[in-house]
Design a protein around this motif. Sequence first.
Motif, mmCIF file in Angstrom:
data_model
loop_
_atom_site.group_PDB
_atom_site.id
_atom_site.type_symbol
_atom_site.label_atom_id
_atom_site.label_comp_id
_atom_site.label_asym_id
_atom_site.label_seq_id
_atom_site.Cartn_x
_atom_site.Cartn_y
_atom_site.Cartn_z
ATOM 1 N N GLY A 125 0.813 -1.205 0.000
ATOM 2 C CA GLY A 125 0.000 0.000 0.000
ATOM 3 C C GLY A 125 0.841 1.247 0.000
ATOM 4 O O GLY A 125 0.329 2.362 -0.039
ATOM 5 N N GLU A 127 3.226 2.001 -2.308
ATOM 6 C CA GLU A 127 3.713 2.415 -3.605
ATOM 7 C C GLU A 127 3.047 3.726 -4.021
ATOM 8 O O GLU A 127 1.891 3.971 -3.708
ATOM 9 C CB GLU A 127 3.409 1.338 -4.665
ATOM 10 N N ARG A 128 3.754 4.552 -4.756
ATOM 11 C CA ARG A 128 3.203 5.819 -5.222
ATOM 12 C C ARG A 128 2.861 5.680 -6.691
ATOM 13 O O ARG A 128 3.659 5.218 -7.495
ATOM 14 C CB ARG A 128 4.229 6.949 -5.028
ATOM 15 N N SER A 212 0.259 -4.518 -8.398
ATOM 16 C CA SER A 212 0.293 -3.701 -7.201
ATOM 17 C C SER A 212 -1.126 -3.392 -6.720
ATOM 18 O O SER A 212 -1.975 -2.923 -7.480
ATOM 19 C CB SER A 212 1.026 -2.379 -7.487
ATOM 20 N N ARG A 213 -1.380 -3.675 -5.460
ATOM 21 C CA ARG A 213 -2.688 -3.380 -4.873
ATOM 22 C C ARG A 213 -2.985 -1.884 -4.921
ATOM 23 O O ARG A 213 -4.118 -1.454 -5.117
ATOM 24 C CB ARG A 213 -2.749 -3.898 -3.436
ATOM 25 N N THR A 214 -1.944 -1.089 -4.769
ATOM 26 C CA THR A 214 -2.130 0.359 -4.819
ATOM 27 C C THR A 214 -2.590 0.801 -6.199
ATOM 28 O O THR A 214 -3.475 1.649 -6.347
ATOM 29 C CB THR A 214 -0.821 1.077 -4.458
ATOM 30 N N ARG A 217 -6.189 -0.102 -6.622
ATOM 31 C CA ARG A 217 -7.047 0.783 -5.839
ATOM 32 C C ARG A 217 -7.268 2.104 -6.565
ATOM 33 O O ARG A 217 -8.395 2.603 -6.657
ATOM 34 C CB ARG A 217 -6.447 1.048 -4.463
ATOM 35 N N GLU A 218 -6.205 2.666 -7.117
ATOM 36 C CA GLU A 218 -6.333 3.935 -7.827
ATOM 37 C C GLU A 218 -7.114 3.761 -9.134
ATOM 38 O O GLU A 218 -7.960 4.584 -9.480
ATOM 39 C CB GLU A 218 -4.946 4.517 -8.119
#
Length: 546
Positions: A125, A127-128, A212-214, A217-218
């Motif tokens: 969570g 990661e950018r 990536s979960r991030t 999500r985005e």
Amino acid sequence: MSTIDSSQPRIPLRLKKVSGPPIEPLEVAPTGRIVIGRSSGSEVQLNDPMISRRHARIGFSGGDWIIEDLGSRHGTEINGVRLPANSPSPLADYDQVSLGPWTFSVRTSADKAVGESTIGTSGTGGERVERIVSSDLGALAKERLDLIMDCAAAIQGASDLRELADHVLEVAVAGTGFSRAALAQPIDSFDSVELLGCRDRDGATGGEISISRTMLREASRGELVRMADAPDMQQAMSIISLGITSAICCPVIVGRRILAYLYLDTLRDTSGVQPDAASFCHTIARMTGMAIATVERSQLERRQQRFEADLQAAREVQQRMMPAESDTIDTIRYAMKSRPGRVIAGDLFDITPIDENRTAFFLGDVSGKGMPAAMLMGMAQSNLAAALRHDPDLGRAVTEVNRQVHARSSDREFITLFAGIYDRARREIEFVDAGHGYGLRCHAGGDVERIVSEGGLPLGIDPSGIYRPERLTGVEPGSRIVVFSDGVVEQTGPVGEEFGVDRVIELLRSSSAVETDVASLLDAIIEYAETDALSDDVTIVSIEPL
């Protein structure tokens, strides 16, 4: 008596919210059915102006979970396709059901473990990622317009989602320069997705990929995102361990629904990634959304056609097995009305002369729907008639058919049965009630009473069961025996209340003929239901001794 379905599932159906106002997951028990609506009488009450008082019904029938829109104002959708009112449709795993502002993901089986067809999501969570809005996407490179056109033609001709994914991913890798691509469907939310296809730059398909979960999500917010090229991103342990140096994730959207995620990444060398890769990916995703919607609609139509064809075939078997609607056979006069329901197809009725003084009759209700129920019904009806002609001992005949039904049916298939033999010389009816419970005796003076018996289990449950007949004495001309299937009493009205036995008794008190009995009762049920598309088979038989 309520029947238990012939292929009852072992776990409940679950509806998990995908979008809409906060709500707990919904469950439907394997042996039950629920009405969803705004009314306080609904088993599941949803308080929203877009939900009708009685919006939809969900239940299990003969191997299928069924959903039916009850004539709601704003409709019920499966995978974006609006259902016709008062017409049952089968549900399958991962269908998305839309009711008013809510969209639910359907579970008809145990949760799938992460395996070959499921993508595991990676990252803690931290990661950018960057969102890329449509205004920043830029123009497509002209040299890749051919790829777009080829992709459009290929995916519109795809017969299923995996074939569609193969076409999309081939073009996505070729047109962006990323080394790998995957198309995944959301199961419940962004962190639970199922792989439709995966491809690398060398043309290899399959394999494993982590997203990536991030990023998911985005992307689940409705915009294309890419991994930010920043030092802190490179320090994320999950990214380092995977060797990913660049990635983008684009939601595939139709209307308000996210149908899939198009994900691309590259391992280590990013020199081949095209500068307008995001724009290309965004265009492919839009085309993919329209193609997925088309495939889902076609699949739903085919599923509905198979469902309806199965029911129609069963109804034809049922009608061919039924005798004439009215007749006089030796010692009795009878009238019969049978109306197949929308889902169940398995009532049986027959009347068989035994000798100059005795005539046998029987009415049964087979659990389940479709061809399995129709075939079991046909076997039981023909075997019972043959057994009675060979040996008119009603108890032995029913006992033997019980063994045959048990030997030729599954653990959860059975038949409720009311069977009788009228003896004109003795003015009595010998009968067996095997778990049926819906028989009435109408006296010549207008009194109506239920036929109460010790009864027995439905046929097919216990192969060692012994059925012993009971007797109604003093059966005189002018009296009638009325037997009916459970579809009569269990038919619900607009507010969900069942028709019930008391209404049947009250109606028969004002009737004096077999034809009037069955016609007026069927009309009353249709009027009560406010539709002639009844929810279950309805069969009514009235018999007058001569």
